[in-house]
Design an enzyme around this catalytic site. Structure first.
Site, short mmCIF file in Angstrom:
data_model
loop_
_atom_site.label_atom_id
_atom_site.label_comp_id
_atom_site.label_asym_id
_atom_site.label_seq_id
_atom_site.Cartn_x
_atom_site.Cartn_y
_atom_site.Cartn_z
N ASP A 14 13.56 55.71 81.63
CA ASP A 14 13.31 56.75 82.64
C ASP A 14 13.01 58.15 82.11
OD1 ASP A 14 14.14 54.55 84.14
OD2 ASP A 14 16.08 55.42 84.64
N LYS A 76 12.33 50.14 88.44
CA LYS A 76 13.69 49.74 88.80
C LYS A 76 14.23 50.66 89.89
CE LYS A 76 16.13 52.23 85.08
NZ LYS A 76 17.09 52.99 85.87
N CYS A 109 21.70 56.38 83.80
CA CYS A 109 20.90 55.17 83.58
C CYS A 109 21.03 54.63 82.16
CB CYS A 109 19.45 55.41 83.95
SG CYS A 109 19.23 55.74 85.72
#
Length: 181
Positions: A14, A76, A109
């Site tokens: 990310d 995701k 994350c």
């Protein structure tokens, strides 16, 4: 537990356009991540990436996205990439057991993905310069927790030297250029 080329995979978590400006030392994280990816690609280490809710957080930074094969960029919604069946399967199908993790945010994350990788019996290596959070404190707390759970916290040079394994090769000369002052 040294990294081995034939057993390694890099997972980019990310590093996205709308999140990047909020990350502490974002340029340094971006540059370190790009460096890790360039080394991985030169040495033939597979590279995969994730994007958390790209409609909201935007796509991966261009400097990072251009180093990840398009078919290896996976979307995701869960904070942990491994909670997404398609991502867990993609990683498992590589038959690589050493996962190098870079990305943001370290305390959300990245941390949750690392914990799930460890629970799935992967050896996990987190490159300290190539992970970030909105605050330095959150990054440090995340690194401490990941290390306590069994993740190896490494520098980008540790990564490169372990993958290279020896000097005197063309790869060593190319990658180490600029390291010695």
């Amino acid at each position: 537990m040294l990294l081995q080329l034939e057993n390694s995979l890099v997972l980019v978590i990310d590093i996205q356009q709308k999140l990047a400006p909020a990350i502490d030392q974002t340029k340094e994280v971006e540059q370190a991540a790009a460096w890790v990816l360039q080394v991985a690609l030169q040495l033939g280490v597979p590279v995969w990436g994730t994007e958390q809710y790209p409609i909201g957080l935007g796509p991966t930074l261009i400097s990072i996205a251009e180093l990840i094969p398009a078919k290896h960029m996976l979307h995701k919604m869960h904070f942990s990439a491994l909670k997404e069946a398609h991502i867990a399967a993609a990683i498992a199908n590589t038959n690589r057991k050493q996962i190098v993790v870079i990305g943001t945010e370290a305390h959300v994350c990245v941390l949750q993905t690392v914990f799930d990788l460890l629970a799935a019996n992967y050896q996990v290596f987190v490159v300290v310069e190539a992970v970030g959070s909105r605050t330095a404190d959150n990054k440090q707390l995340a690194l401490n927790r990941m290390q306590q759970q069994g993740a190896q916290i490494i520098s980008k040079e540790m990564l490169a030297f372990e993958w290279l394994n020896r000097s005197g090769t063309d790869s060593f000369r190319h990658i180490s250029k600029g390291w010695i002052v």
